[in-house]
Design an enzyme around this catalytic site. Structure first.
Site, PDB file in Angstrom:
ATOM      1  N   HIS A 127       0.811  -1.211   0.000  1.00 22.92           N
ATOM      2  CA  HIS A 127       0.000   0.000   0.000  1.00 22.92           C
ATOM      3  C   HIS A 127       0.849   1.268   0.000  1.00 22.92           C
ATOM      4  O   HIS A 127       0.349   2.345  -0.346  1.00 22.92           O
ATOM      5  CB  HIS A 127      -0.945   0.009   1.203  1.00 22.92           C
ATOM      6  CG  HIS A 127      -2.077  -0.958   1.075  1.00 22.92           C
ATOM      7  ND1 HIS A 127      -1.961  -2.292   1.417  1.00 22.92           N
ATOM      8  CD2 HIS A 127      -3.347  -0.807   0.616  1.00 22.92           C
ATOM      9  CE1 HIS A 127      -3.121  -2.909   1.188  1.00 22.92           C
ATOM     10  NE2 HIS A 127      -3.969  -2.034   0.705  1.00 22.92           N
ATOM     11  N   GLY A 128       2.113   1.173   0.384  1.00 19.61           N
ATOM     12  CA  GLY A 128       2.966   2.355   0.361  1.00 19.61           C
ATOM     13  C   GLY A 128       4.297   2.106   1.033  1.00 19.61           C
ATOM     14  O   GLY A 128       4.472   1.134   1.789  1.00 19.61           O
TER      15      GLY A 128
END
Length: 339
Positions: A319-320
């Site tokens: 997600h990051g």
């Protein structure tokens, strides 16, 4: 181009009109060209990366299909496949961590790279990696038709926001090109309209409340903070689900069925059920290509806890790039494991 943009409103009718008008033998070529036009609208340079990844994984698939390969060979191939994702998405995060360490010893710091993250790189990288793993496990054969494989990697409805499709579910659908059918087109349009409603009417309106709350949280009262946090939870859900729904509707019009990516996750009764109903294609990818190959729950509690932890840490990093995502993945693993 965004789905909720004037460019897409012009682009998509042009794509489907020509798709239904041309000869069947040219339909895949037209969809491939349209997919690259769609992707190049973000940044023309990104198309070179997408094409390079397509060519590399196409020939790696042919190589894997010739005979049984060792685990070491497969590991090297996966390192090659994920190298671009690591460089573009995580290199500056890794450099910042190295700088924190060497700064303690007063060494010269390493400069950060000037990198623009290519749109959708996580999605098409995971999709290509799943395809290669399926070939390695002899669950599918390597695709010999380069045009069809390139379309599998770059199919524009699901290119930038998923769902992450399996080769056995999507590749063969490109062989069964569809002619114009009013009922199917009408059904696809209804799905797209529902996606636009989720994105524009709900997600974008909730974003106004959430953005204001996070920008002014020091001056707001408790009930206002709760309202802002609630708005944010609906924003991220309806934004992501809206995009996935538009993608499913657009593909439906073209005669392609994409995976359902959300199944009312906020009505789940447990964290485990939530992850089976939120971003389904990613959850199943991590289960089938990471958790189970690591041993799943078959080798005792200690190994099971390790596998769950690694799976959710990878989910967080997907997600990051940041410690907040790593901590989120680790904490999610804790709540998941204690259901």
């Amino acid at each position: 181009m965004l789905f909720n943009s004037l460019e897409f409103v012009i682009f998509f009718p042009c794509v489907i009109t020509l798709y239904f008008a041309i000869n069947e033998r040219y339909k895949k070529i037209w969809l491939l060209l349209a997919s690259y036009i769609f992707y190049m609208s973000w940044n023309p340079k990104f198309a070179l990366l997408l094409a390079f990844a397509t060519v590399i994984t196409f020939f790696l698939g042919l190589y894997l299909d010739k005979k049984k390969r060792s685990k070491i060979t497969m590991t090297v191939i996966l390192i090659i496949v994920f190298s671009a994702l690591v460089y573009f998405k995580y290199s500056n995060f890794l450099i910042s961590q190295i700088n924190h360490v060497i700064n303690i010893f007063h060494f010269q710091l390493i400069s950060h790279f000037d990198i623009v993250l290519p749109v959708g790189i996580s999605f098409f990288t995971f999709q290509a990696a799943g395809y290669l793993i399926d070939i390695y496990k002899k669950e599918t054969k390597a695709e010999r038709n380069f045009i069809k494989y390139a379309l599998f990697i770059s199919f524009f409805p699901q290119l930038v926001a998923g769902p992450i499709e399996r080769s056995k579910d999507l590749l063969n659908q490109f062989d069964n090109t569809k002619n114009y059918r009013p009922n199917r087109v009408f059904h696809g349009l209804l799905i797209m309209l529902w996606g636009f409603f989720l994105k524009i009417v709900i997600a974008d309106r909730c974003a106004l409340i959430a953005d204001y709350t996070f920008a002014n949280y020091e001056h707001l009262k408790g009930i206002q903070l709760i309202a802002g946090a609630t708005a944010f939870s609906f924003q991220i859900y309806c934004d992501f689900m809206g995009y996935s729904t538009i993608a499913r509707g657009a593909a439906k019009i073209l005669g392609i069925n994409l995976t359902e990516n959300f199944r009312m996750p906020y009505f789940s009764s447990s964290i485990k059920e939530f992850w089976r109903r939120w971003h389904i294609s990613l959850s199943y990818w991590l289960r089938d290509y990471l958790y189970i190959p690591l041993g799943g729950s078959r080798k005792g509690k200690l190994i099971t806890y390790r596998n769950i932890l690694l799976t959710f840490l990878i989910s967080g990093l997907w997600h990051g790039a940041g410690w907040n995502y790593i901590c989120w993945g680790g904490n999610t693993r804790f709540f998941y494991n204690n259901q």
